[in-house]
Design a protein around this motif. Structure first.
Motif, PDB file in Angstrom:
ATOM      1  N   ALA A  99       0.832  -1.202   0.000  1.00  0.00           N
ATOM      2  CA  ALA A  99       0.000   0.000   0.000  1.00  0.00           C
ATOM      3  C   ALA A  99       0.872   1.259   0.000  1.00  0.00           C
ATOM      4  O   ALA A  99       0.564   2.240  -0.681  1.00  0.00           O
ATOM      5  CB  ALA A  99      -0.927   0.004   1.216  1.00  0.00           C
ATOM      6  N   GLY A 100       1.947   1.211   0.746  1.00  0.00           N
ATOM      7  CA  GLY A 100       2.883   2.346   0.749  1.00  0.00           C
ATOM      8  C   GLY A 100       3.483   2.575  -0.624  1.00  0.00           C
ATOM      9  O   GLY A 100       3.626   3.725  -1.065  1.00  0.00           O
ATOM     10  N   ASN A 101       3.816   1.494  -1.318  1.00  0.00           N
ATOM     11  CA  ASN A 101       4.348   1.631  -2.677  1.00  0.00           C
ATOM     12  C   ASN A 101       3.312   2.238  -3.613  1.00  0.00           C
ATOM     13  O   ASN A 101       3.637   3.054  -4.474  1.00  0.00           O
ATOM     14  CB  ASN A 101       4.818   0.279  -3.208  1.00  0.00           C
ATOM     15  N   ALA A 105       3.609   5.745  -5.624  1.00  0.00           N
ATOM     16  CA  ALA A 105       3.414   5.847  -7.070  1.00  0.00           C
ATOM     17  C   ALA A 105       2.370   6.905  -7.406  1.00  0.00           C
ATOM     18  O   ALA A 105       2.539   7.678  -8.357  1.00  0.00           O
ATOM     19  CB  ALA A 105       3.008   4.488  -7.636  1.00  0.00           C
ATOM     20  N   ALA A 106       1.296   6.972  -6.624  1.00  0.00           N
ATOM     21  CA  ALA A 106       0.268   7.986  -6.863  1.00  0.00           C
ATOM     22  C   ALA A 106       0.825   9.383  -6.618  1.00  0.00           C
ATOM     23  O   ALA A 106       0.554  10.313  -7.389  1.00  0.00           O
ATOM     24  CB  ALA A 106      -0.940   7.728  -5.959  1.00  0.00           C
ATOM     25  N   VAL A 111       2.881  14.574  -8.732  1.00  0.00           N
ATOM     26  CA  VAL A 111       3.972  15.552  -8.793  1.00  0.00           C
ATOM     27  C   VAL A 111       4.454  15.719 -10.227  1.00  0.00           C
ATOM     28  O   VAL A 111       4.669  16.842 -10.694  1.00  0.00           O
ATOM     29  CB  VAL A 111       5.130  15.140  -7.861  1.00  0.00           C
ATOM     30  N   GLU A 112       4.604  14.612 -10.949  1.00  0.00           N
ATOM     31  CA  GLU A 112       5.050  14.703 -12.340  1.00  0.00           C
ATOM     32  C   GLU A 112       4.033  15.456 -13.186  1.00  0.00           C
ATOM     33  O   GLU A 112       4.403  16.252 -14.052  1.00  0.00           O
ATOM     34  CB  GLU A 112       5.297  13.318 -12.915  1.00  0.00           C
ATOM     35  N   GLY A 113       2.748  15.225 -12.952  1.00  0.00           N
ATOM     36  CA  GLY A 113       1.715  15.958 -13.675  1.00  0.00           C
ATOM     37  C   GLY A 113       1.777  17.441 -13.396  1.00  0.00           C
ATOM     38  O   GLY A 113       1.660  18.269 -14.306  1.00  0.00           O
TER      39      GLY A 113
END
Length: 159
Positions: A99-101, A105-106, A111-113
């Motif tokens: 869940a942490g991973n 990823a989310a 952030v990339e968006g």
């Protein structure tokens, strides 16, 4: 008889060869990178032990013997609280790690968006700020609810 039918057919030869190749690759990676990390429960246990060792190895002259004894007691209590949870529910820690991973990823995606919007806005000043429309322009989606405009869903800009 043809040559193909003269030899006995071993149906598992391909599977055996694949298994051997996989074992060799795993051995090569272990030699190059070291052993793979264990389960999340084992890693948590290692973390607790490492923190306990580090804290117990700190010998500060500012702390008296009584304070160091209190720290040792707190470490023992923390370990005794964590160990039964790890023993009873090791799969929970694997799920928490997964869940942490997923959360990471989310977050990365968000952030990339945002970074791409920032760089796109900085590169093209025309997209930086929308032009202001007249207050009575019915095609302006920001005018919904003020006049005779459409009464459907409304786009909410979170930026």
């Amino acid at each position: 008889m043809s040559e193909a039918t003269d030899r006995p057919v071993d149906g598992d030869a391909w599977a055996d060869a694949c298994a051997e190749d996989l074992a060799e690759e795993k051995a090569r990676r272990r030699a190059q990178y070291g052993p793979q990390p264990g389960s999340a429960a084992e890693e948590l246990r290692k973390l607790v032990d490492a923190v306990a060792d580090k804290v117990s190895s700190l010998q500060s002259p500012l702390l008296g013997v009584a304070a160091q004894g209190a720290v040792q007691q707190a470490i023992r209590q923390a370990k005794s609280a964590v160990e039964p949870v790890i023993e009873r529910n090791p799969q929970v820690f694997d799920h928490l790690a997964a869940a942490g991973n997923e959360l990471l990823a989310a977050y990365r995606s968000a952030v990339e968006g945002q970074e791409s919007r920032w760089t796109r806005t900085a590169a093209d000043p025309a997209k930086a700020a929308p032009t202001e429309k007249a207050a009575d322009d019915p095609s302006d989606p920001r005018d919904e609810g003020r006049g005779e405009g459409p009464s459907g869903t409304e786009r909410i800009d979170l930026d």
